[in-house]
Design a protein around this motif. Structure first.
Motif, PDB file in Angstrom:
ATOM      1  N   ALA A  98     -24.331  76.145 -50.697  1.00  0.00           N
ATOM      2  CA  ALA A  98     -25.295  75.410 -49.870  1.00  0.00           C
ATOM      3  C   ALA A  98     -25.233  73.918 -50.200  1.00  0.00           C
ATOM      4  O   ALA A  98     -25.269  73.070 -49.299  1.00  0.00           O
ATOM      5  CB  ALA A  98     -26.703  75.945 -50.114  1.00  0.00           C
ATOM      6  N   TRP A  99     -25.103  73.598 -51.487  1.00  0.00           N
ATOM      7  CA  TRP A  99     -25.089  72.177 -51.868  1.00  0.00           C
ATOM      8  C   TRP A  99     -23.831  71.484 -51.335  1.00  0.00           C
ATOM      9  O   TRP A  99     -23.886  70.344 -50.879  1.00  0.00           O
ATOM     10  CB  TRP A  99     -25.182  72.015 -53.389  1.00  0.00           C
ATOM     11  N   HIS A 100     -22.712  72.191 -51.371  1.00  0.00           N
ATOM     12  CA  HIS A 100     -21.478  71.615 -50.833  1.00  0.00           C
ATOM     13  C   HIS A 100     -21.679  71.244 -49.360  1.00  0.00           C
ATOM     14  O   HIS A 100     -21.249  70.193 -48.889  1.00  0.00           O
ATOM     15  CB  HIS A 100     -20.320  72.626 -50.983  1.00  0.00           C
ATOM     16  N   ARG A 101     -22.396  72.128 -48.634  1.00  0.00           N
ATOM     17  CA  ARG A 101     -22.650  71.842 -47.212  1.00  0.00           C
ATOM     18  C   ARG A 101     -23.649  70.696 -47.077  1.00  0.00           C
ATOM     19  O   ARG A 101     -23.481  69.787 -46.278  1.00  0.00           O
ATOM     20  CB  ARG A 101     -23.228  73.079 -46.513  1.00  0.00           C
ATOM     21  N   LEU A 102     -24.697  70.752 -47.918  1.00  0.00           N
ATOM     22  CA  LEU A 102     -25.786  69.763 -47.821  1.00  0.00           C
ATOM     23  C   LEU A 102     -25.279  68.332 -47.956  1.00  0.00           C
ATOM     24  O   LEU A 102     -25.645  67.454 -47.176  1.00  0.00           O
ATOM     25  CB  LEU A 102     -26.832  70.038 -48.911  1.00  0.00           C
ATOM     26  N   VAL A 103     -24.416  68.094 -48.959  1.00  0.00           N
ATOM     27  CA  VAL A 103     -23.979  66.709 -49.207  1.00  0.00           C
ATOM     28  C   VAL A 103     -23.083  66.185 -48.079  1.00  0.00           C
ATOM     29  O   VAL A 103     -22.872  64.977 -47.964  1.00  0.00           O
ATOM     30  CB  VAL A 103     -23.264  66.546 -50.575  1.00  0.00           C
ATOM     31  N   GLY A 104     -22.582  67.094 -47.235  1.00  0.00           N
ATOM     32  CA  GLY A 104     -21.743  66.648 -46.118  1.00  0.00           C
ATOM     33  C   GLY A 104     -22.511  66.524 -44.809  1.00  0.00           C
ATOM     34  O   GLY A 104     -21.977  66.052 -43.805  1.00  0.00           O
ATOM     35  N   LEU A 105     -23.783  66.957 -44.812  1.00  0.00           N
ATOM     36  CA  LEU A 105     -24.547  66.958 -43.550  1.00  0.00           C
ATOM     37  C   LEU A 105     -25.221  65.609 -43.302  1.00  0.00           C
ATOM     38  O   LEU A 105     -25.731  64.988 -44.242  1.00  0.00           O
ATOM     39  CB  LEU A 105     -25.638  68.024 -43.602  1.00  0.00           C
ATOM     40  N   PRO A 106     -25.256  65.175 -42.046  1.00  0.00           N
ATOM     41  CA  PRO A 106     -26.029  63.962 -41.735  1.00  0.00           C
ATOM     42  C   PRO A 106     -27.527  64.296 -41.770  1.00  0.00           C
ATOM     43  O   PRO A 106     -27.906  65.466 -41.654  1.00  0.00           O
ATOM     44  CB  PRO A 106     -25.580  63.628 -40.300  1.00  0.00           C
ATOM     45  N   ASP A 107     -28.363  63.257 -41.933  1.00  0.00           N
ATOM     46  CA  ASP A 107     -29.814  63.498 -41.909  1.00  0.00           C
ATOM     47  C   ASP A 107     -30.189  64.157 -40.599  1.00  0.00           C
ATOM     48  O   ASP A 107     -29.635  63.825 -39.546  1.00  0.00           O
ATOM     49  CB  ASP A 107     -30.573  62.164 -42.049  1.00  0.00           C
ATOM     50  N   GLY A 108     -31.117  65.085 -40.637  1.00  0.00           N
ATOM     51  CA  GLY A 108     -31.547  65.758 -39.410  1.00  0.00           C
ATOM     52  C   GLY A 108     -32.092  67.131 -39.733  1.00  0.00           C
ATOM     53  O   GLY A 108     -32.151  67.535 -40.902  1.00  0.00           O
TER      54      GLY A 108
END
Ligand code: SF4
Length: 478
Positions: free
Chosen positions: A433-443
């Motif tokens: 989940a963290w790997h995905r989180l750090v790549g996601l734009p705010d939203g």
């Protein structure tokens, strides 16, 4: 004709029966931890392959390389080489990508054996293999900006080692092909009966359906000799074992099974509580580690804490419980996390974790990264108490199935708190989940993921508080 791929062959090397079941009765093959482990290796391999391709595409002979080269033989062997090079003399080189930091040449993860399988299949398909390389990671590489594939990758020539294994591997392949052709095998039991639980694969229960739920495999620290004796006399249920047949460490689990009730050693619990000092800080870290580091300053596979949850219990009758949490939203080293903890964890009082060696390893590593934080982090280590400890011999319930994991203890003691239905429900989920989180734009997608991650880590420390309260009440009553 059933095909034998490299993955199948590796599984055959681990256990012939499990491969037979997978190939002949796939619907009955239950995928669990063992399969997850293989999947993790495969996924990490893909990531490293991308770096290899990027690296080779910059070389002067880039046009000589091909990727995912497939080899098939008439006898049903199938191999896909991560990379091959067409040499001027008509031969090929094979490049096998691994996410380890060295070449593993023995044991269950023998990578030279994988490479030998690839060579045998490539040659069976009509190619002449000149050299074989294992491309693995440089364990000393420290990320600084974009990944430098040149520095990250190490090419080890294993041609000579592969040649030494050809004959044995060929014999093993023949045995695997023979097994695949067999329409039936003895499915009534399997050889892991004589091995401890840690050796059992996902399909142990399929091959051994009569083993009772509370069995000899739940006894901790089981010696080979003792296990062999129980198996030889066909005594698998704990109710068939006498107390004088087990060690002191195993006795509480056996007694709990006989009594069908928890076995409590009040002295052990009271000694543990005698060291507890209020306020109590219940701490849990989540860490991220990957083959190719995603954070500047990290090495391959080095775990970096990115999240913590803290519940603070000020006094025995504190029911309010302050909760503090931190989750890094960018791929960064943990200095902010440490400073966040410094603001909330005071100089006095116990620090409680479950399986505290994990938290303390992170504290030690962070102290090495940031010498200026060494005093604070060493203070945490010195004050840490492991809530798992009293469950080793002080409070043993057969419902824990011989385990002291919080995932086994919590449902037995605090059934109303559980992890089921959570989107992030394990340390591995949190890492992904963290790997995905750090790549996601705010939203909204990022907010939703963040909420799931915070909820999971918070439950970890809340679970500790509730288990602690249970034990403290028991201690006060005794
Ligand atoms: S549990 Fe049985 S099927 Fe699984 S690895 Fe062991 S012997 Fe093979």
């Amino acid at each position: 004709m059933l095909q034998l791929s490299k993955t199948d062959f590796l599984q055959f090397s681990h256990c012939a029966k499990s491969l037979w079941l997978l190939k002949h009765k796939p619907a009955l093959y239950e995928h669990g931890i063992f399969s997850d482990y293989l999947q993790k290796i495969v996924t990490e391999g893909y990531e490293i392959e991308a770096y290899l391709e990027a690296h080779l595409s910059l070389q002067s002979d880039a046009d000589k390389y091909s990727y995912q080269t497939v080899f098939n033989t008439k006898e049903g062997l199938f191999a896909k080489a991560d990379c091959t090079r067409k040499n001027e003399d008509g031969t090929i080189n094979i490049y096998e990508v691994k996410s380890s930091t060295s070449v593993q040449m023995s044991g269950k993860k023998n990578q030279v054996k994988d490479a030998t399988f690839q060579k045998i299949v490539a040659e069976g398909a009509g190619f002449k293999v000149k050299k074989i390389f294992i491309v693995h990671l440089n364990g000393q590489y420290v990320r600084d900006g974009a990944i430098d594939a040149d520095q990250l990758l190490t090419f080890s020539d294993v041609t000579a080692e592969v040649d030494k294994l050809i004959s044995d591997t060929r014999s093993e392949i023949d045995a695997a092909l023979l097994l695949l052709e067999s329409a039936s095998i003895d499915e009534s039991s399997c050889s892991c009966l004589a091995l401890t639980k840690i050796n059992h694969c996902d399909v142990f229960d399929y091959f051994n359906p009569t083993i009772p739920k509370h069995s000899i495999y739940n006894l901790p620290r089981m010696s080979k000799k003792k296990l062999f004796n129980f198996v030889a006399t066909e005594r698998f249920g704990l109710d068939e074992i006498a107390l004088d047949e087990v060690t002191e460490k195993q006795a509480p689990v056996l007694r709990a099974a006989h009594l069908k009730a928890p076995v409590i050693d009040h002295e052990i619990i009271s000694t543990w509580f005698s060291r507890v000092e209020y306020p109590i800080y219940f701490v849990d870290y989540e860490t991220y580690a990957s083959a190719a580091p995603i954070i500047d300053g990290a090495r391959p596979h080095s775990p970096i804490p990115f999240q913590y949850s803290l519940h603070i219990k000020m006094s025995p009758d504190d029911e309010w419980l302050e909760h503090v949490e931190y989750l890094a939203e960018k791929a960064t080293m943990p200095i902010e996390l440490i400073e966040h903890m410094q603001k909330h964890i005071g100089d006095a009082g116990s620090v409680v974790s479950w399986h505290a060696a994990f938290e303390n390893t992170q504290n030690k590593n962070m102290a090495l990264m940031y010498p200026e934080k060494q005093k604070f982090l060493q203070g945490l280590i010195d004050r840490t108490m492991d809530l798992e400890d009293p469950f080793k011999e002080g409070y043993v319930d057969i419902q824990f199935q011989g385990s002291t994991s919080i995932k086994k203890v919590l449902p037995a003691l605090v059934p109303e708190l559980d992890y089921s239905g959570m989107k992030v429900a394990s340390g591995t989920d949190a890492m992904e989940a963290w790997h995905r989180l750090v790549g996601l734009p705010d939203g909204p997608a990022k907010d939703e993921l963040k909420a799931s991650m915070l909820e999971y880590c918070k439950l970890d420390t809340l679970a500790m508080v509730r288990i602690f309260n249970f034990l403290e009440e028991l201690n006060n009553r005794s």
